[in-house]
Design an enzyme around this catalytic site. Structure first.
Site, PDB file in Angstrom:
ATOM      1  CE  LYS A  16      39.724  27.295  43.858  1.00  0.00           C
ATOM      2  NZ  LYS A  16      40.267  28.458  44.558  1.00  0.00           N
TER       3      LYS A  16
ATOM      4  N   GLY B 185      37.687  36.959  48.531  1.00  0.00           N
ATOM      5  CA  GLY B 185      38.352  38.224  48.837  1.00  0.00           C
ATOM      6  C   GLY B 185      37.696  39.037  49.928  1.00  0.00           C
TER       7      GLY B 185
ATOM      8  CB  ALA C 271      36.427  31.674  48.734  1.00  0.00           C
ATOM      9  N   GLY C 272      37.131  33.491  51.401  1.00  0.00           N
ATOM     10  CA  GLY C 272      36.463  34.240  52.454  1.00  0.00           C
ATOM     11  C   GLY C 272      37.108  34.136  53.820  1.00  0.00           C
TER      12      GLY C 272
ATOM     13  CB  THR D 184      42.158  37.766  49.682  1.00  0.00           C
ATOM     14  OG1 THR D 184      41.774  37.324  48.386  1.00  0.00           O
ATOM     15  CG2 THR D 184      42.022  39.278  49.768  1.00  0.00           C
TER      16      THR D 184
END
Lengths: 432, 260, 64
Positions: free
Chosen positions: B100, B161, B187-188, B210
């Protein structure tokens, strides 16, 4: 009138075919014999899937992708529920598009038109582009049985000189037109690439946008024509059904189906800004042909995202020496369905509706989905002066490719578009 | 897993996966990894490459079930050259060909650098890596990544995060519509409901870290994400129903001019 | 002096195997990069560290 002919007394629709073959008294005995052999003996014809010497072969999977979808397309399986769902989806998938082209969508024509109008206005606002075609030569070395220019059809042939082309261009430009589409018959011998290139250079002097509708050529030739001033290329595939194609294009370079299919991709590789696609509706199964046309455009746009994409939707028309040719089962409602489906599936694509259709149809369809119409049209050669001014040109004129239906002049068309509450646009284009 | 999803496979670089949940392994104890993988039903887990500590005996790989595909990232890379270096080190550590790509030139927002990511993708794809680039959801960059040989694209939903969910929703939808590679939302994503929504849109998979690491009960949250992702996938496959629009009124007929 | 993972270390002349042992790295879980080139595991024994070398010893850790 056509529909009456199609409906037998039982009310059932019977399968009808166009009678394309016409023999001219002017053909020699040998020519007639060859013509009849081509028409009746399939083994006398060349392999239409084989490239001829000099024809460039490019590496591309687009043909395979378009044709595998088209071959699998069974439009009888779609139901009104599929059509409703397709009209609800924000993004029209390939499956949705197939439903919109199916017979099940027939009763949804008004809803399709409403949706198509929303998409058209979102992407194009209220604008309608105007252009005119200019035929510069009608020599042709192909035998395409439905076309007025075919090599066995006895018509007045002509190829304009550069002086004659310039004369025609001046007359057209004086009418106010800013975009021109240059056309030839498909004869490399009589209208070679350098002749067309010179015509493009002239056209750039008089017009802001120059399109080409000529025989398919190789990438380097498209690049040359682009340098000469042409910026978009239209190639009609006629029909995507290659077996049917074989029975309609009996001789000549045009017979090679895959080379024609790849013309738009070569044009883009050669630097052309835009390409246009089309099937000639009425030649074969129009639903499959419409699917293939749109998928051809769809896959090419994904591969060349910078390309400007447009679609045309011509129906068969009568020609010189054969006034019986007609688009069979593609009536105005079917044509409207196809155009609406094109618009919903490819909301960003330009859609051109030519003077093959009536003024009434064109006035209606520009309110729904069409974004480009021709005006002041002649499909003959060297006759703009007589057609535009009514005065005899005093010189020879060449015969027309097909009969047009909407004879409105540029000025009338401009006014009619305005009176429909739309904005006629002559050009929105910066040549770079 | 629901039987009806048995034939529904995620294919990345020719390899087939049943799970559409890619699990991150950062910011929580190695000892929780096994439970997280189990409850997430994950078949791919991401790892980072870092300078080793002396006397370090614990190996994170020992905590990851054998049948799980390792997806090392290039976090820490600030340009294509560094990402390529990290990817090669990761492969040398013996984790297969997946990588990745993650390249950040910005330590404040941690937004990926699409331009450098395209360059790294091109180099690594040529070296035989199965390249999964993390990216900002930009259509032109995604096309460049596809042309450079990426096996998937991993657009961010919101800054890493942030747990803010699908802040880039419309742009991710464009990638899903236009890119012929798996679009994995990375992400997010902070909640299972957001993961579900992305899957309903047609995302191929979800990557989360996260959201789990900061949950009170990590394995339980992993299970929640798994169910949400499967639910979203089923909804996508089944075709969402119509939304009734209020106040839609028919305008004048447009098709009255047509002749038979 | 050799720069190893950002620290200056007196390891001139040592082989990689000797250094990893002395520093108590677990050789199974690390990879060694010397001057930006990966050193193949089977050449750790004959690769000698020299003054000015920049060495990275890396391993996997948790990450997203």
């Amino acid at each position: 009138m056509i529909s009456d002919a199609l409906k037998a007394s039982t009310g059932k629709v019977i399968k009808m075919e166009n009678q394309f073959y016409v023999d001219s008294d002017h053909l020699s005995k040998e020519a007639l014999a060859r013509k009849h052999q081509l028409e009746t003996d399939a083994s006398s014809r060349t392999n239409h899937m084989e490239y001829l010497p000099g024809m460039e072969q490019i590496q591309s999977d687009i043909r395979e992708r378009v044709m595998s979808q088209t071959e699998q397309y069974d439009y009888t399986v779609y139901t009104s529920a599929d059509v409703s769902a397709a009209l609800e989806h924000e993004q029209c998938s390939i499956e949705d598009f197939k439903a919109l082209l199916s017979p099940a969508a027939g009763p949804f024509l008004e809803q399709m038109a409403q949706r198509a109008r929303v998409e058209t206005r979102k992407h194009f606002g209220n604008t309608v582009y105007l252009f005119t075609p200019l035929y510069i030569a009608n020599y042709c070395e192909n035998y395409c049985v439905y076309c007025g220019f075919n090599c066995y059809n006895h018509i007045k042939r002509m190829r304009l000189t550069m002086e004659q082309i310039e004369h025609e261009m001046k007359i057209i430009a004086d009418s106010g037109m800013e975009e021109i589409l240059l056309l030839t018959g498909e004869s490399r011998g009589m209208s070679d690439v350098s002749y067309i290139g010179e015509a493009c250079k002239l056209a750039r002097k008089y017009f802001r946008m120059v399109g080409l509708e000529i025989y398919p050529v190789n990438t380097d030739e498209y690049r040359y024509l682009h340098e000469c001033g042409a910026d978009y290329v239209t190639v009609f595939q006629e029909t995507y059904d290659s077996d049917k194609y074989e029975t309609l294009h009996l001789a000549g370079h045009k017979r090679v189906w895959p080379y024609r299919f790849e013309a738009q991709e070569r044009a883009l590789m050669g630097g052309m800004r835009g390409v246009a696609f089309s099937a000639l509706l009425g030649l074969s199964d129009f639903r499959k042909d419409a699917l293939a046309t749109a998928l051809h455009a769809y896959f090419l746009q994904r591969k060349y995202p910078q390309a400007e994409i447009s679609l045309s939707c011509p129906r068969l028309r009568p020609i010189v020496n054969n006034d019986k040719i007609n688009p069979l089962d593609v009536h105005e409602k079917q044509l409207c369905q196809i155009i609406c489906a094109y618009r919903i599936f490819l909301p960003f694509a330009g859609i051109t509706v030519s003077s093959r259709e009536s003024a009434e149809f064109r006035n209606g369809i520009i309110k729904i989905a069409a974004t480009k119409v021709s005006a002041g049209v002649s499909t003959g050669i060297g006759d703009h002066e007589s057609k535009y001014t009514g005065k005899e040109s005093g010189s020879a004129e060449g015969d027309e490719q097909f009969e047009i239906n909407d004879r409105r002049s540029f000025e009338t068309m401009y006014q009619d578009i305005e009176s429909e509450g739309l904005q006629p646009v002559l050009n929105d284009y910066l040549y770079v | 897993m629901d039987k009806r999803l048995e034939d529904d496979k995620l294919v990345i670089g020719g390899q087939e996966f049943h799970s559409r949940f890619i699990l991150g392994s950062g910011k929580y104890s190695m000892k929780l990894i096994e439970a997280a993988v189990r409850d997430a039903g994950a078949e791919i887990i991401t790892l980072a490459v870092r300078r080793a500590n002396t006397k370090e005996q614990e190996n994170i790989i020992d905590y990851i079930p054998r049948n799980v595909t390792l997806l090392p990232n290039t976090s820490g890379a600030r340009d294509a050259r560094e990402a390529v270096r990290i990817a090669r080190l990761a492969r040398e550590l013996g984790c297969g060909n997946f990588v990745k790509i993650e390249i950040m030139r910005d330590t404040k927002y941690l937004l990926p650098d699409n331009y450098e990511t395209v360059k790294a993708t091109e180099i690594l794809a040529k070296e035989g890596f199965i390249v999964m680039p993390y990216m900002y959801p930009d259509l032109n960059a995604a096309r460049d990544l596809a042309n450079a040989g990426a096996a998937a694209v991993m657009p961010l939903a919101a800054p890493i995060g942030s747990n803010k969910g699908l802040a880039t929703k419309d742009f991710i939808q464009i990638l899903i519509n236009e890119i012929e590679l798996p679009v994995i939302v990375d992400a997010g994503i902070g909640r299972p409901s957001q993961a579900c929504e992305a899957m309903e849109m047609g995302a191929a998979a979800i990557m989360a870290n996260t959201a789990l690491a900061t949950a009170g009960d990590l394995p339980l949250m992993a299970a929640a994400f798994r169910q949400a992702i499967e639910a979203g996938r089923k909804a996508y496959l089944s075709g969402l129903g119509r939304v009734l629009t209020r106040g839609a009124s028919a305008s004048d007929p447009l098709t009255g001019f047509l002749h038979d | 002096m050799v720069m190893i993972n950002g620290n200056s270390v007196d390891a001139d002349g040592m082989t990689i195997t000797e250094y990893l042992q002395q520093a108590q790295y677990d050789p199974r879980i690390v990879v060694v990069e010397r001057n930006e080139e990966i050193v193949p595991r089977d050449s750790y024994q004959e690769t000698k560290l020299a003054d000015g070398d920049v060495i990275e010893v890396v391993t996997f850790m948790g990450g997203g």
